[in-house]
Design an enzyme around this catalytic site. Structure first.
Site, PDB file in Angstrom:
ATOM      1  N   ASN A   5      29.700 -32.027 -11.921  1.00 23.88           N
ATOM      2  CA  ASN A   5      29.606 -31.862 -10.471  1.00 23.88           C
ATOM      3  C   ASN A   5      30.247 -33.067  -9.771  1.00 23.88           C
ATOM      4  O   ASN A   5      29.697 -34.164  -9.798  1.00 23.88           O
ATOM      5  CB  ASN A   5      28.144 -31.734 -10.045  1.00 23.88           C
ATOM      6  CG  ASN A   5      27.992 -31.606  -8.545  1.00 23.88           C
ATOM      7  OD1 ASN A   5      28.456 -30.636  -7.957  1.00 23.88           O
ATOM      8  ND2 ASN A   5      27.369 -32.582  -7.927  1.00 23.88           N
ATOM      9  N   GLU A   6      31.437 -32.867  -9.223  1.00 16.87           N
ATOM     10  CA  GLU A   6      32.131 -33.896  -8.438  1.00 16.87           C
ATOM     11  C   GLU A   6      32.386 -35.178  -9.234  1.00 16.87           C
ATOM     12  O   GLU A   6      32.360 -36.272  -8.680  1.00 16.87           O
ATOM     13  CB  GLU A   6      31.366 -34.203  -7.151  1.00 16.87           C
ATOM     14  CG  GLU A   6      31.303 -33.042  -6.181  1.00 16.87           C
ATOM     15  CD  GLU A   6      30.798 -33.439  -4.803  1.00 16.87           C
ATOM     16  OE1 GLU A   6      30.507 -34.634  -4.585  1.00 16.87           O
ATOM     17  OE2 GLU A   6      30.713 -32.555  -3.929  1.00 16.87           O
TER      18      GLU A   6
END
Length: 342
Positions: free
Chosen positions: A68-69
């Site tokens: 995630n990111e």
């Protein structure tokens, strides 16, 4: 669980981990255990724990996010591929979703490297995240130029204009109309962040605010609600037309979406200008169309906010008569959804 209450399918995002190969096997086990907890039989190790927690039936998890990111570094790519290959082998029915890091711009290194990895391994879906000023959502039509031969589809997993006024919600509506037009590229979207306690936030905007007594939906919430009520399988871009004078205005947008399961046609028009506009409808291709339709409209002043105002901005519902060919007046600063029964 919440998914059961909302009638939603679950999506879970797991960590890609770090460290040596031996340590990576622990992260693989975490992912596999999570899948068994969500989908396993009540007699399995983790399925039994789920049942004991009050949910004997499997959740039927379909999507698993990995990462995630993150900084899409060489190390990240190695870790991702290590977990990805082993989860796919154990559970080929699970669709893995990768990450393009934070940011929408094509000159962003994480975006570039995230897509490079996705294309290298034929990743089914990649998760894009971006929070931008209102102007970005009014003017950017980036998915129009995405390659059509890519095997990887886009999950627009986090996005929002950086304010919570009506004009920001309308900018998001314009952008979602563009996303609908590119449904062959973008397979899913979700607004974020979702919930925040009023006067105790660390991020702005959020979709739904609350305090100890009330819930305060935002203008963006109602836009999301209207799109959620009007999903379908087929998109038509030529049923709704603006006048020649208005056609090139990026503050106007439209779509027509057909849901063959519900036998409903959804007509959507966004007008983010300060003047009323007129659209022409040509619905001649649709058979068995009812002559009466429901119309939902959210409108107001550009700077209206509906989570603190005494008179909140909310959608107005009405019934209208419909013809195969007709014109429709569209209010300034508005988003309109017309639901047609077929």
């Amino acid at each position: 669980g919440l998914c059961d209450e909302l009638g939603c399918k679950p999506y879970v995002c797991g960590n890609v981990g770090s460290g040596t190969t031996q340590e990576m096997d622990e992260w693989v086990d975490e992912a596999l255990d999570l899948i068994e907890w969500a989908n396993g039989d009540a007699n399995s190790k983790w399925g039994r724990l789920r049942a004991e927690a009050g949910h004997p039936a499997p959740f039927n998890l379909k999507y698993l996010g990995l990462g995630n990111e993150e900084l899409i570094s060489e190390e990240f790519c190695e870790r991702f591929k290590y977990i990805y290959e082993r989860v796919r082998k154990a559970h080929p029915e699970i669709i893995i979703v990768g990450t393009a890091g934070p940011g929408s711009h094509s000159d962003n290194p994480d975006y570039i490297n995230g897509w490079k990895l996705a294309e290298e391994i034929d990743l089914p879906i990649i998760d894009e995240h971006y929070y931008e000023p209102r102007n970005y959502f009014q003017t950017s039509r980036q998915y129009d130029s995405y390659p059509r031969d890519r095997k990887t589809k886009v999950y627009l997993g986090e996005y929002a204009a950086k304010d919570k006024k009506l004009q920001d919600a309308l900018a998001e509506a314009l952008y979602l109309l563009h996303v609908e037009r590119n449904g062959d590229v973008v397979c899913m979207t979700s607004y974020a962040p979702l919930f925040a306690k009023r006067d105790a936030t660390n991020w702005n905007p959020d979709l739904i605010y609350f305090d100890n007594q009330k819930v305060y939906p935002t203008c963006s919430y109602y836009v999301q609600q209207m799109f959620g009520l009007s999903a379908g399988q087929y998109y038509y871009g030529d049923c709704i037309k603006f006048s020649d004078e208005d056609a090139s205005n990026n503050l106007l947008g439209q779509s027509a979406v057909l849901n063959t399961q519900k036998h409903e046609l959804y007509l959507k028009v966004a007008n983010s200008t300060d003047k009323e506009t007129v659209v022409s409808l040509d619905l001649s291709r649709f058979k068995g169309m009812k002559s009466v339709a429901s119309k939902m409209t959210i409108s107001g002043k550009p700077d209206d906010e509906d989570n603190y105002d005494q008179q909140p901005v909310v959608p107005v519902n009405e019934t209208i008569k419909l013809k195969k060919q007709m014109t429709l007046n569209v209010k300034p600063n508005s988003f309109t959804l017309i639901t047609v029964k077929l």
